[in-house]
Design a protein around this motif. Sequence first.
Motif, PDB file in Angstrom:
ATOM      1  N   VAL A  48     -61.175 -61.593 -94.753  1.00  0.00           N
ATOM      2  CA  VAL A  48     -60.389 -61.222 -95.924  1.00  0.00           C
ATOM      3  C   VAL A  48     -59.771 -59.831 -95.769  1.00  0.00           C
ATOM      4  O   VAL A  48     -58.776 -59.513 -96.417  1.00  0.00           O
ATOM      5  CB  VAL A  48     -61.266 -61.284 -97.198  1.00  0.00           C
ATOM      6  CG1 VAL A  48     -62.300 -60.161 -97.196  1.00  0.00           C
ATOM      7  CG2 VAL A  48     -60.418 -61.265 -98.453  1.00  0.00           C
ATOM      8  N   ASP A  49     -60.340 -59.001 -94.885  1.00  0.00           N
ATOM      9  CA  ASP A  49     -59.816 -57.648 -94.667  1.00  0.00           C
ATOM     10  C   ASP A  49     -58.881 -57.559 -93.471  1.00  0.00           C
ATOM     11  O   ASP A  49     -58.329 -56.478 -93.199  1.00  0.00           O
ATOM     12  CB  ASP A  49     -60.978 -56.672 -94.454  1.00  0.00           C
ATOM     13  CG  ASP A  49     -61.833 -56.500 -95.702  1.00  0.00           C
ATOM     14  OD1 ASP A  49     -61.300 -56.722 -96.798  1.00  0.00           O
ATOM     15  OD2 ASP A  49     -63.026 -56.171 -95.564  1.00  0.00           O
ATOM     16  N   TYR A  50     -58.706 -58.653 -92.748  1.00  0.00           N
ATOM     17  CA  TYR A  50     -57.936 -58.644 -91.502  1.00  0.00           C
ATOM     18  C   TYR A  50     -56.490 -58.195 -91.718  1.00  0.00           C
ATOM     19  O   TYR A  50     -55.992 -57.300 -91.030  1.00  0.00           O
ATOM     20  CB  TYR A  50     -57.977 -60.045 -90.885  1.00  0.00           C
ATOM     21  CG  TYR A  50     -57.041 -60.275 -89.725  1.00  0.00           C
ATOM     22  CD1 TYR A  50     -57.426 -59.998 -88.417  1.00  0.00           C
ATOM     23  CD2 TYR A  50     -55.766 -60.812 -89.930  1.00  0.00           C
ATOM     24  CE1 TYR A  50     -56.573 -60.222 -87.353  1.00  0.00           C
ATOM     25  CE2 TYR A  50     -54.907 -61.042 -88.877  1.00  0.00           C
ATOM     26  CZ  TYR A  50     -55.318 -60.747 -87.586  1.00  0.00           C
ATOM     27  OH  TYR A  50     -54.452 -60.982 -86.535  1.00  0.00           O
ATOM     28  N   ALA A  51     -55.805 -58.777 -92.683  1.00  0.00           N
ATOM     29  CA  ALA A  51     -54.385 -58.479 -92.890  1.00  0.00           C
ATOM     30  C   ALA A  51     -54.168 -57.022 -93.274  1.00  0.00           C
ATOM     31  O   ALA A  51     -53.270 -56.350 -92.746  1.00  0.00           O
ATOM     32  CB  ALA A  51     -53.800 -59.401 -93.964  1.00  0.00           C
ATOM     33  N   GLY A  52     -54.980 -56.493 -94.170  1.00  0.00           N
ATOM     34  CA  GLY A  52     -54.824 -55.104 -94.574  1.00  0.00           C
ATOM     35  C   GLY A  52     -55.115 -54.139 -93.449  1.00  0.00           C
ATOM     36  O   GLY A  52     -54.405 -53.133 -93.278  1.00  0.00           O
ATOM     37  N   ALA A  53     -56.161 -54.424 -92.675  1.00  0.00           N
ATOM     38  CA  ALA A  53     -56.503 -53.546 -91.555  1.00  0.00           C
ATOM     39  C   ALA A  53     -55.418 -53.552 -90.498  1.00  0.00           C
ATOM     40  O   ALA A  53     -55.091 -52.510 -89.917  1.00  0.00           O
ATOM     41  CB  ALA A  53     -57.840 -53.984 -90.946  1.00  0.00           C
ATOM     42  N   LEU A  54     -54.841 -54.737 -90.255  1.00  0.00           N
ATOM     43  CA  LEU A  54     -53.762 -54.832 -89.266  1.00  0.00           C
ATOM     44  C   LEU A  54     -52.548 -54.039 -89.736  1.00  0.00           C
ATOM     45  O   LEU A  54     -51.938 -53.301 -88.948  1.00  0.00           O
ATOM     46  CB  LEU A  54     -53.392 -56.302 -89.056  1.00  0.00           C
ATOM     47  CG  LEU A  54     -52.254 -56.580 -88.074  1.00  0.00           C
ATOM     48  CD1 LEU A  54     -52.594 -56.048 -86.683  1.00  0.00           C
ATOM     49  CD2 LEU A  54     -51.958 -58.076 -88.009  1.00  0.00           C
ATOM     50  N   ARG A  55     -52.206 -54.172 -90.988  1.00  0.00           N
ATOM     51  CA  ARG A  55     -51.064 -53.430 -91.539  1.00  0.00           C
ATOM     52  C   ARG A  55     -51.282 -51.918 -91.414  1.00  0.00           C
ATOM     53  O   ARG A  55     -50.392 -51.177 -91.010  1.00  0.00           O
ATOM     54  CB  ARG A  55     -50.878 -53.843 -92.999  1.00  0.00           C
ATOM     55  CG  ARG A  55     -49.817 -53.058 -93.775  1.00  0.00           C
ATOM     56  CD  ARG A  55     -48.431 -53.328 -93.215  1.00  0.00           C
ATOM     57  NE  ARG A  55     -47.390 -52.806 -94.090  1.00  0.00           N
ATOM     58  CZ  ARG A  55     -47.091 -51.518 -94.236  1.00  0.00           C
ATOM     59  NH1 ARG A  55     -47.778 -50.605 -93.573  1.00  0.00           N
ATOM     60  NH2 ARG A  55     -46.103 -51.147 -95.034  1.00  0.00           N
ATOM     61  N   ASP A  56     -52.469 -51.453 -91.750  1.00  0.00           N
ATOM     62  CA  ASP A  56     -52.759 -50.023 -91.688  1.00  0.00           C
ATOM     63  C   ASP A  56     -52.722 -49.505 -90.247  1.00  0.00           C
ATOM     64  O   ASP A  56     -52.212 -48.408 -89.989  1.00  0.00           O
ATOM     65  CB  ASP A  56     -54.134 -49.740 -92.297  1.00  0.00           C
ATOM     66  CG  ASP A  56     -54.158 -49.955 -93.809  1.00  0.00           C
ATOM     67  OD1 ASP A  56     -53.068 -50.035 -94.414  1.00  0.00           O
ATOM     68  OD2 ASP A  56     -55.270 -50.070 -94.374  1.00  0.00           O
TER      69      ASP A  56
END
Length: 353
Positions: A135-143
């Motif tokens: 669930v945190d993958y997309a946000g971490a990738l964006r950051d």
Amino acid sequence: MVDQHCHGVRRDDPPRSGFEQLVAEGGAPAPPGTTHFDTPAGAAIRRWCAPVLGLEPHASAAVYLSRRTELGAAEVNRRLLRGAGVSAFLVDTGPEAPDLLGPAEMGRLGGAVADEIVRLEQVERDVAEAGLPAVDYAGALRDELAARAARAAGLKTVAAHRRWPGSDPSRPSRGSVIAAAGRRLADPKARLADPVLVRHLLWAAADVARERSLPIQIHTADPAGLTGFVLALAPLGVPVVLVHCYPCHREAAYLASVFPHVYVDAGLAVALTGAGSAHILRELLELAPFHKQMYGSGCHGAAELCYLAALYHRRGLARLLAGRIAEGEWSVSDAARIAHMIGSANARRVYRL
């Protein structure tokens, strides 16, 4: 000139077998009883790189490699990178390898400035290996993309190196990304292949590129297969630079002529085809707007490829421009302006150098 697409070169002196694989497009050994010196690039190395190392033109492969070892990798790299006459290197740093020079070292040895081109797939792998929940993958990738882009001149993807992942160019939904991330995180060291995550990576990169006014390089041998994604990206105004397009460089030139945000270079094919490279440059000049063409050596591992690409680009373009002048098609000032655009000005404008 600005070398808008290259990789680091080896900091050590590889054995003959290793060197031959560096100067071959496939990176595989030559068949038993043969040598990669019996190629257009191999012949060009013996002709043009040998004098840079203090040898007579056409020195044998054995003599050339012996001289290379005698001088040492640092001196060989310095002579060849400086001999290329490049004022700026834009260096693709992924996947990072300890035996390859980084941007700062490329610039120092080449007597040029150097900036980084961030490889998207390397960023994604680093995020996947961090052990985050899906669930945190997309946000971490964006950051992480935003953090690395802050110190880079551009972004690059190799997703289309062999085949574009699917025909749907749209942004994937959050739910589909989370589901695909769950599968991805189960084996984070594997090559990124899930079409949902590839599309998510590309759109996340496009958002970052738009925010920071950066271009995205796309490594592709099938430019025509990119049309859907390129068209979808157009409203964002993000420049797309097609690299490593040979032998489909004519298709890439067509896309550059149709879409205002698409650019193209001849890439490593100039060094690998040697004396025949002027034909490739001629075919790009057939259709691609002059303000859409750039110079990029595409070199990787061997500084010889960087030197040869610059040499043959200058020689080939000069021959083509002289022909247009002789035919009365272009004036001398036209030819000079076009040479400046392709060799330097277009890259400086697009990469904001």
